[in-house]
Scaffold this motif. Structure first.
Motif, mmCIF file in Angstrom:
data_model
loop_
_atom_site.group_PDB
_atom_site.id
_atom_site.type_symbol
_atom_site.label_atom_id
_atom_site.label_comp_id
_atom_site.label_asym_id
_atom_site.label_seq_id
_atom_site.Cartn_x
_atom_site.Cartn_y
_atom_site.Cartn_z
ATOM 1 N N ASN A 101 -42.139 115.923 -24.132
ATOM 2 C CA ASN A 101 -43.553 115.999 -24.520
ATOM 3 C C ASN A 101 -44.088 114.669 -25.055
ATOM 4 O O ASN A 101 -45.175 114.612 -25.633
ATOM 5 C CB ASN A 101 -43.811 117.135 -25.506
ATOM 6 N N ARG A 102 -43.306 113.623 -24.862
ATOM 7 C CA ARG A 102 -43.742 112.246 -25.156
ATOM 8 C C ARG A 102 -43.814 111.922 -26.644
ATOM 9 O O ARG A 102 -44.329 110.873 -27.012
ATOM 10 C CB ARG A 102 -45.094 111.946 -24.509
ATOM 11 N N CYS A 103 -43.357 112.840 -27.494
ATOM 12 C CA CYS A 103 -43.360 112.521 -28.924
ATOM 13 C C CYS A 103 -42.391 111.375 -29.220
ATOM 14 O O CYS A 103 -42.648 110.537 -30.090
ATOM 15 C CB CYS A 103 -42.957 113.743 -29.746
ATOM 16 N N LEU A 104 -41.292 111.354 -28.469
ATOM 17 C CA LEU A 104 -40.306 110.294 -28.688
ATOM 18 C C LEU A 104 -40.939 108.929 -28.408
ATOM 19 O O LEU A 104 -40.748 107.965 -29.164
ATOM 20 C CB LEU A 104 -39.110 110.539 -27.755
ATOM 21 N N ARG A 146 -44.185 108.362 -28.456
ATOM 22 C CA ARG A 146 -45.250 108.130 -29.432
ATOM 23 C C ARG A 146 -44.684 107.576 -30.737
ATOM 24 O O ARG A 146 -45.329 106.770 -31.413
ATOM 25 C CB ARG A 146 -45.992 109.439 -29.709
ATOM 26 N N LEU A 166 -42.505 105.497 -31.051
ATOM 27 C CA LEU A 166 -42.329 104.045 -30.924
ATOM 28 C C LEU A 166 -43.637 103.288 -31.041
ATOM 29 O O LEU A 166 -43.628 102.059 -31.107
ATOM 30 C CB LEU A 166 -41.659 103.721 -29.581
ATOM 31 N N THR A 167 -44.777 103.998 -31.057
ATOM 32 C CA THR A 167 -46.048 103.301 -31.310
ATOM 33 C C THR A 167 -46.325 103.210 -32.814
ATOM 34 O O THR A 167 -47.302 102.609 -33.210
ATOM 35 C CB THR A 167 -47.239 104.022 -30.629
ATOM 36 N N THR A 168 -45.458 103.853 -33.614
ATOM 37 C CA THR A 168 -45.590 103.753 -35.069
ATOM 38 C C THR A 168 -44.610 102.692 -35.560
ATOM 39 O O THR A 168 -43.712 102.285 -34.829
ATOM 40 C CB THR A 168 -45.276 105.106 -35.742
ATOM 41 N N PRO A 169 -44.783 102.260 -36.806
ATOM 42 C CA PRO A 169 -43.902 101.179 -37.285
ATOM 43 C C PRO A 169 -42.483 101.663 -37.616
ATOM 44 O O PRO A 169 -41.964 101.398 -38.677
ATOM 45 C CB PRO A 169 -44.611 100.682 -38.552
ATOM 46 N N SER A 227 -49.560 98.505 -26.957
ATOM 47 C CA SER A 227 -48.998 99.372 -28.005
ATOM 48 C C SER A 227 -47.550 99.020 -28.321
ATOM 49 O O SER A 227 -46.905 99.719 -29.096
ATOM 50 C CB SER A 227 -49.028 100.829 -27.553
ATOM 51 N N LYS A 273 -48.065 97.437 -34.644
ATOM 52 C CA LYS A 273 -48.027 98.901 -34.748
ATOM 53 C C LYS A 273 -48.672 99.388 -36.043
ATOM 54 O O LYS A 273 -49.281 100.461 -36.072
ATOM 55 C CB LYS A 273 -46.580 99.386 -34.686
ATOM 56 N N VAL A 299 -52.534 104.884 -31.828
ATOM 57 C CA VAL A 299 -52.458 105.105 -30.385
ATOM 58 C C VAL A 299 -52.598 106.596 -30.087
ATOM 59 O O VAL A 299 -51.861 107.414 -30.622
ATOM 60 C CB VAL A 299 -51.114 104.585 -29.811
ATOM 61 N N VAL A 300 -53.548 106.917 -29.241
ATOM 62 C CA VAL A 300 -53.714 108.302 -28.770
ATOM 63 C C VAL A 300 -53.217 108.354 -27.330
ATOM 64 O O VAL A 300 -53.874 107.847 -26.421
ATOM 65 C CB VAL A 300 -55.190 108.744 -28.815
ATOM 66 N N PRO A 301 -52.030 108.925 -27.126
ATOM 67 C CA PRO A 301 -51.486 108.927 -25.765
ATOM 68 C C PRO A 301 -52.227 109.914 -24.859
ATOM 69 O O PRO A 301 -52.908 110.822 -25.341
ATOM 70 C CB PRO A 301 -50.027 109.353 -25.964
ATOM 71 N N ALA A 348 -48.871 114.547 -27.293
ATOM 72 C CA ALA A 348 -47.591 114.183 -27.905
ATOM 73 C C ALA A 348 -47.525 114.741 -29.321
ATOM 74 O O ALA A 348 -47.659 114.018 -30.319
ATOM 75 C CB ALA A 348 -47.418 112.663 -27.894
ATOM 76 N N ASN A 383 -54.199 115.575 -31.365
ATOM 77 C CA ASN A 383 -53.579 114.384 -30.778
ATOM 78 C C ASN A 383 -54.290 113.111 -31.237
ATOM 79 O O ASN A 383 -53.657 112.097 -31.539
ATOM 80 C CB ASN A 383 -53.644 114.510 -29.245
ATOM 81 N N ILE A 384 -55.612 113.193 -31.308
ATOM 82 C CA ILE A 384 -56.394 112.047 -31.780
ATOM 83 C C ILE A 384 -56.218 111.886 -33.295
ATOM 84 O O ILE A 384 -55.993 110.778 -33.801
ATOM 85 C CB ILE A 384 -57.882 112.242 -31.436
ATOM 86 N N ALA A 410 -53.793 112.496 -35.189
ATOM 87 C CA ALA A 410 -52.509 111.916 -35.590
ATOM 88 C C ALA A 410 -52.533 110.392 -35.574
ATOM 89 O O ALA A 410 -51.726 109.745 -36.236
ATOM 90 C CB ALA A 410 -51.409 112.436 -34.672
ATOM 91 N N ALA A 411 -53.476 109.823 -34.813
ATOM 92 C CA ALA A 411 -53.561 108.355 -34.736
ATOM 93 C C ALA A 411 -54.528 107.770 -35.758
ATOM 94 O O ALA A 411 -54.661 106.558 -35.869
ATOM 95 C CB ALA A 411 -53.998 107.943 -33.327
#
Lengths: 411, 316
Positions: free
Chosen positions: A247-250, A252, A254-257, B53, B78, B83-85, B89, B147-148, B150-151
């Motif tokens: 579900n792409r959380c993994l 996502r 990596l877009t956090t610090p 990103s 970062k 980032v809103v994928p 997610a 989803n939005i 969370a960013a």
């Protein structure tokens, strides 16, 4: 700190999944009971009261002073327990050894007392299977008993000879009486020997509260199911990893610090904690419900728990790295469970499977995990006995961890 | 932000084995702007924002976000980026609140600050009432809003939104577009990718149109329209055809062409606001009633068609 956050989130998800309770607790308990009953039925009678090794005893020198004393000494043994056999039972002695009812049969030959008193060579007839640990143990115990008997005879002779040389006896009757008294004193002296060896029984202990449940089978099944379900219980946590990737959380994350190492560390920590708590619950049940004496060496058991949990967590990470879909997690977990459990001695003791099978099994970490636990609960060994199994589990864990890192993908 | 530039991409390239996904993309997004990357699927938009990103390392080129290089300081990038994928997610078995708390922690928020920001974001995305419900029970539009959200938790200077309105109902879409405008009004820089030209047109200060891994044109909406020189098209239906009236309309200033076909007329004009009143006025003078009017403004579809030779929607 973020490692803890990821681990806490994973555990929250695992606890929220109803399957977790099934895989982590309910199934292991049911299987422990099932295999416990299969391996070692709840026993009753002599074995329940007396866990010593049973040996058949045929006395063909009844009424002889020394043969009677030998019977007494065998009865006082902390290792073997005599069961008198009649002539008919004696004829089936070998069958009973093969069936496991007896570990040995001892025959005291005609004229044994007279021959030993006279210092003539005579020996007991012993039938046993020296290939088994029990047979060898029984032989050693019989050597000890006969050694004590001969020692008592010898000391009685010395005592009589000393009296004869200093004072002298009024005839053979007085001499015989003095010998008997000296012999009895020598035999009694073995009741408080100057040096003793404490032998701990490598069997289950009675459950508290006088419920009287003793089962050698639970010492196998309890430890076995801990090892087996530490692998099978990984289904829910490895599934989380696969779903997180799917579900792409993994990605996502990596877009956090947060670093990749922290993400992997968080998931590994969650798996470790889940397996460790599962082990703790099963050991608690084993100790207090099934009468398996884990707590006789608590530190050793703790080390084994930590090592097993770390290995299982690394295996879970590897499964999570290899699987791309949910059904692959189930297949890999089931495959790993069957493979490590069957070959590693979780279902049956490797000792009974033959040397070759045992050697092959010990290529696997699960066999070492079983060894570590059973060294404490079955073989009655001490703290030092878990260091090698725990150390090898850690080596396996690092190897699995390396494989998991190599195969791990965030996409 | 240095020199007022929030994002600066310089010759970004990404090669996947034999496939060139992005081929030398350069652009600048000024602080406080909404910048849209518009293009069909496979144009390279998602790969470009994956590089911005720090999810993908560029094969060549570099970019800076809030003045930090994506190559040299990815952690700093970062920290200032939300980032809103494109995909939802989120953890579907956790509630909206639990999801937001988790993602807030990933951005380093803790304690009272975290709780306050979660409450604010729940209000922004309009899900305060449903905060305790599992995200898996939400509609697609509500999931998109979480989803939005969370960013947004760490109040990023720059937010990247990758096709955030794909596959949702018009009401949720409207809510999201209004959110984007509101966030921008509060000073947030937005990099928005979409293949819906209407969204890019409505939201953006600047639009870059991508195709086949390249930016083919970049500018404001008006600049892009001027670029292709398209005129407004008017389709009218008359109650009865009048040749004198048609001749009169051809002579009105700003009317470039007129074609008539059994009472249906098509005109190309410079500015419909100036021309239309004159059309109604002259029709009334000769007693002809105009029964319908359709105004078709020049749009990005036409720009894409003009530059690539294919319709944007055909390319999806």
């Amino acid at each position: 700190m973020r490692i803890l956050d990821i681990a806490a989130k994973d555990i929250q998800q695992i606890l929220r999944d109803w399957k977790s309770a099934l895989f982590l607790l309910i199934m292991p308990v049911l299987f422990t009971i099932f295999f416990g009953l299969v391996f070692g039925p709840v026993t009753s009678g002599d074995r329940q009261r007396d866990p010593r090794l049973p040996i058949g005893l045929i006395n063909q020198d009844p009424g002889g002073q020394l043969s009677d004393s030998l019977e007494e000494l065998i009865g006082q043994s902390a290792v073997i327990r005599p069961i008198r056999l009649g002539q008919e039972a004696a004829e089936r002695a070998v069958d009973r050894i093969e069936q496991g009812d007896l570990v040995a049969v001892v025959r005291i030959p005609v004229g044994y007392s007279q021959a030993v008193s006279a210092g003539q060579p005579i020996s007991l007839e012993v039938i046993t299977n020296q290939q088994t640990p029990s047979g060898r143990t029984a032989l050693i115990a019989l050597d000890t008993v006969t050694g004590r008997l001969f020692g008592a005879v010898e000391s009685a002779h010395i005592s009589v000879e000393a009296y004869q040389s200093r004072i002298g006896f009024d005839g053979d009757a007085a001499r015989q009486t003095a010998f008997q008294e000296a012999f009895q004193r020598a035999v009694l002296a073995w009741g408080s020997p100057p040096l003793t060896v404490q032998v701990e029984q490598a069997t289950g202990t009675p459950a508290p509260g006088g419920r009287g449940v003793i089962s050698n089978g639970f010492t196998q099944s309890s430890a076995g199911m801990i090892v087996q379900f530490s692998v099978f219980g990984l289904i829910t946590s490895a599934m989380l990893l696969v779903l997180e990737r799917k579900n792409r959380c993994l990605q996502r994350l990596l877009t956090t610090p947060i670093s990749r190492a922290e993400v992997i560390g968080g998931h590994l920590l969650a798996m470790f904690l889940v397996v460790f708590v599962q082990e703790a619950l099963l050991i608690f049940l084993g100790q207090f419900a099934f009468g398996v004496n884990y707590l006789r060496e608590p530190l050793a058991i703790l080390i084994m728990m930590l090592a097993l949990a770390f290995w299982a967590a690394c295996l879970g990470l590897l499964i999570g790295a290899l699987a791309r879909k949910e059904d692959q997690v189930i297949v890999l977990c089931l495959g790993a469970m069957f493979f490590f459990s069957a070959l590693g001695g979780a279902w049956f003791p490797l000792d009974v499977a033959g040397k070759a099978f045992s050697s092959i099994g010990h290529v696997l970490p699960s066999a070492w995990a079983m060894d570590g636990f059973q060294n404490i609960i079955l073989r009655g060994m001490g703290f030092g006995s878990v260091l090698l199994p725990a150390g090898l589990l850690l080596v396996y864990a690092l190897a699995f961890f390396g494989l998991a890192l190599w195969r791990f993908s965030f996409e | 932000m240095p020199d007022g530039v929030a994002i600066r991409a310089q010759d970004l390239q990404k090669q996947f084995r034999a496939v060139s996904a992005v081929r030398g993309v350069s652009f600048e997004v000024r602080a406080g702007e909404i910048f849209s990357l518009l293009g069909p699927n496979g144009a390279g938009k998602s790969t470009t924002i994956a590089m911005l990103s720090c999810l993908l390392q560029p094969t060549q080129g570099d970019a800076s976000v809030c003045g930090h290089s994506i190559r040299q300081s990815p952690q700093r990038v970062k920290a200032c980026l939300g980032v809103v994928p494109q995909d939802i997610a989120l953890y579907l078995d956790l509630s909206a609140r639990e999801n937001l708390e988790f993602w807030g922690k990933m951005y380093g928020l803790r304690g009272a600050t975290l709780r306050q920001r979660v409450a604010e974001v729940l209000a922004i995305i309009g899900l305060t009432e449903r905060q305790k419900d599992k995200v898996g029970t939400f509609s697609g539009g509500m999931q998109r809003r979480v989803n939005i959200g969370a960013a947004l938790l760490h109040r990023p200077d720059v937010i990247i939104m990758d096709e955030p309105t794909v596959g949702i109902d018009p009401q949720s879409r409207r809510h999201i577009l209004d959110n984007v405008k509101e966030l921008n009004r509060q000073g947030m820089t937005v990099l928005y990718t979409t293949h819906y030209m209407e969204e890019a047109q409505e939201l953006s200060h600047q639009i870059a149109i991508m195709d086949q891994g390249k930016i083919i044109v970049c500018g404001t909406h008006a600049e892009l329209i001027r670029l292709v020189g398209e005129r407004t098209r008017l389709d009218l239906t008359l109650h009865s055809e009048d040749d004198a009236l048609v001749a009169c309309w051809r002579s009105i200033a700003g009317v470039h062409s007129l074609s008539a076909d059994h009472g249906r007329l098509t005109l190309l004009v410079d500015d419909s606001n100036l021309v239309l009143p004159r059309l109604f006025e002259t029709a009334a003078q000769v007693g002809v009633r105009i029964t319908s009017v359709t105004i078709e403004e020049p749009n990005l579809e036409a720009v894409f068609l003009h530059l690539t030779g294919k319709a944007l929607r055909d390319a999806l």
